[in-house]
Write a protein that holds these residues in place. Sequence first.
Motif, PDB file in Angstrom:
ATOM      1  N   ALA A 361      37.916  39.705  23.848  1.00  0.00           N
ATOM      2  CA  ALA A 361      38.904  40.794  23.929  1.00  0.00           C
ATOM      3  C   ALA A 361      39.425  41.319  22.584  1.00  0.00           C
ATOM      4  N   PRO A 362      39.687  40.464  21.590  1.00  0.00           N
ATOM      5  CA  PRO A 362      40.155  41.029  20.324  1.00  0.00           C
ATOM      6  C   PRO A 362      39.054  41.766  19.546  1.00  0.00           C
ATOM      7  N   ARG A 363      37.809  41.650  19.993  1.00  0.00           N
ATOM      8  CA  ARG A 363      36.678  42.199  19.221  1.00  0.00           C
ATOM      9  C   ARG A 363      35.907  43.297  19.927  1.00  0.00           C
ATOM     10  N   VAL A 364      35.947  43.266  21.279  1.00  0.00           N
ATOM     11  CA  VAL A 364      35.148  44.189  22.098  1.00  0.00           C
ATOM     12  C   VAL A 364      36.035  44.610  23.273  1.00  0.00           C
ATOM     13  N   PRO A 365      36.033  45.872  23.699  1.00  0.00           N
ATOM     14  CA  PRO A 365      36.791  46.225  24.908  1.00  0.00           C
ATOM     15  C   PRO A 365      36.334  45.349  26.085  1.00  0.00           C
ATOM     16  N   THR A 366      37.293  44.622  26.646  1.00  0.00           N
ATOM     17  CA  THR A 366      36.951  43.570  27.613  1.00  0.00           C
ATOM     18  C   THR A 366      37.819  43.646  28.858  1.00  0.00           C
ATOM     19  N   GLY A 367      37.208  43.328  30.001  1.00  0.00           N
ATOM     20  CA  GLY A 367      37.959  43.244  31.255  1.00  0.00           C
ATOM     21  C   GLY A 367      37.435  42.102  32.095  1.00  0.00           C
ATOM     22  N   MET A 368      38.248  41.676  33.061  1.00  0.00           N
ATOM     23  CA  MET A 368      37.838  40.586  33.960  1.00  0.00           C
ATOM     24  C   MET A 368      38.122  40.950  35.399  1.00  0.00           C
ATOM     25  N   ILE A 369      37.216  40.488  36.280  1.00  0.00           N
ATOM     26  CA  ILE A 369      37.393  40.671  37.722  1.00  0.00           C
ATOM     27  C   ILE A 369      37.518  39.286  38.347  1.00  0.00           C
ATOM     28  N   PHE A 370      38.587  39.077  39.113  1.00  0.00           N
ATOM     29  CA  PHE A 370      38.779  37.799  39.808  1.00  0.00           C
ATOM     30  C   PHE A 370      38.493  37.965  41.300  1.00  0.00           C
ATOM     31  N   VAL A 371      37.975  36.890  41.898  1.00  0.00           N
ATOM     32  CA  VAL A 371      37.934  36.799  43.364  1.00  0.00           C
ATOM     33  C   VAL A 371      38.803  35.608  43.772  1.00  0.00           C
ATOM     34  N   PRO A 372      39.325  35.600  45.007  1.00  0.00           N
ATOM     35  CA  PRO A 372      40.268  34.553  45.407  1.00  0.00           C
ATOM     36  C   PRO A 372      39.624  33.171  45.462  1.00  0.00           C
ATOM     37  N   SER A 373      40.403  32.166  45.115  1.00  0.00           N
ATOM     38  CA  SER A 373      39.975  30.768  45.250  1.00  0.00           C
ATOM     39  C   SER A 373      40.678  30.199  46.482  1.00  0.00           C
ATOM     40  N   ILE A 374      39.903  29.580  47.372  1.00  0.00           N
ATOM     41  CA  ILE A 374      40.505  29.020  48.583  1.00  0.00           C
ATOM     42  C   ILE A 374      41.496  27.916  48.189  1.00  0.00           C
ATOM     43  N   ARG A 375      42.717  28.039  48.623  1.00  0.00           N
ATOM     44  CA  ARG A 375      43.845  27.145  48.311  1.00  0.00           C
ATOM     45  C   ARG A 375      44.078  27.000  46.799  1.00  0.00           C
ATOM     46  N   GLY A 376      43.498  27.875  46.030  1.00  0.00           N
ATOM     47  CA  GLY A 376      43.710  27.809  44.584  1.00  0.00           C
ATOM     48  C   GLY A 376      43.094  26.571  43.939  1.00  0.00           C
ATOM     49  N   VAL A 377      42.131  25.940  44.626  1.00  0.00           N
ATOM     50  CA  VAL A 377      41.545  24.694  44.093  1.00  0.00           C
ATOM     51  C   VAL A 377      40.402  25.020  43.127  1.00  0.00           C
ATOM     52  N   SER A 378      40.444  24.438  41.940  1.00  0.00           N
ATOM     53  CA  SER A 378      39.365  24.629  40.965  1.00  0.00           C
ATOM     54  C   SER A 378      39.281  23.405  40.061  1.00  0.00           C
TER      55      SER A 378
END
Length: 406
Positions: A361-378
């Motif tokens: 991000a500080p060097r290149v125009p950057t974006g992120m796409i999130f999808v939902p995590s079931i119960r927020g577990v990771s």
Amino acid sequence: MDIEVGEVRQIMDWLSSISDDTGPGTTRLLYSPSWLKAQQELKAKFESLGMECRFDAVGNLFGTLVGSKSPERKIATGSHVDTVVRGGKLDGQLGIFGGYLAVKKLLETYGRPKKSLEIISMAEEEGSRFPYVFWGSKNIFGLAKKEDVEALKDGQGVGFVEAMRNCGFDFGDGRARTDIEAFVELHIEQGNFLEEENYTVGVVSSIVGQKRYNITLKGEANHAGTTLMRYRKDTVECMSRIITHCLDKAKAAGDPLVLTFGKVVPKPNTVNVVPGETLFTMDCRHTNAAFLQDFTALLEADMRDIAAKGGIGIEIDNWMNEKPVAMDSKIVGFIECVCQDRKLNYKVMHSGAGHDSQIFAPRVPTGMIFVPSIRGVSHNPAEDTKVEDLCVGIKALAYTLHELAY
Ligand code: GLV
Ligand code: MN
Ligand code: MN
């Protein structure tokens, strides 16, 4: 441009089966045999789509679908191929196989892009084998230094450089890439905001600041039966006092501050010896850089104090210090437009997890796409996302890449 559920399941299961052990979950640590196998097989997969592939010196894999009009201009997507120990089937690799499926769908539907589309399978992001994070993305921008990793060893005593060379890689020339025009990373949320609030897509606006530490306490190993309590220099006791104190402070500080003591290695780690030395880790995160700095400075002082009172020596090594990072407002806008046009239910949100995108991000125009995590577990073998939501995320990525490259 719909993405097929069966195709997502198949590629996800295939890639997560490439693991250092039989599970549960996927463990694919930097420069391990399964890491190398995954990178080699991904290369073959990208090539089967007609992409030009190359590894850089340290083992980042780049697959390029060469553009028809301005091939030198690159629109990149991807994420990290390494996992935590006993990780799930999405953290990191979703950005790689999702990027592949998005590019495949774009090629089938619209043919070659005008600009080149690049999928990056980044060597490392997690810091799970060696105490160093973002080795992959930092090398892309000449930010990783030889001196930072030369002395590092993993839990088995294998050196970073030895492990890298055994995979056929070595240090790069330190030059930063300047040919990437935009970077978009698809990732699971790893929290539960999207699920709780019934959104299918998260459009990331910023990424949390993060500090990581190794803390070593030095006392004295002694006999568990003959050493009276008042004569002990017990480092596990000292660590427990430190951890309880720091967690109490973190709870009092409130959201969004988070504090984790994830790794504890007492020595000699046996039942009838007072533990004479203990190493433990601390991970602290906040959205505000100044708050994070002040809070951790306070904890460091308190830890020294607690150790001194117990007659225990302490070494505090702050080996990671990453500031919070904002995503590019134009790319965020592009992703929002895609979601609006396709009637995808989205929320603009902050990321509490670290990502390769924060190095981009500080060097290149950057974006992120999130999808939902079931119960927020990771960071857990149970990490999961409804396959239909994965399809929506990949579709959002594909349309965003289409906006940028066609
Ligand atoms: C990376 O997964 C992190 O710890 O945020
Ligand atoms: Mn992770
Ligand atoms: Mn990740």
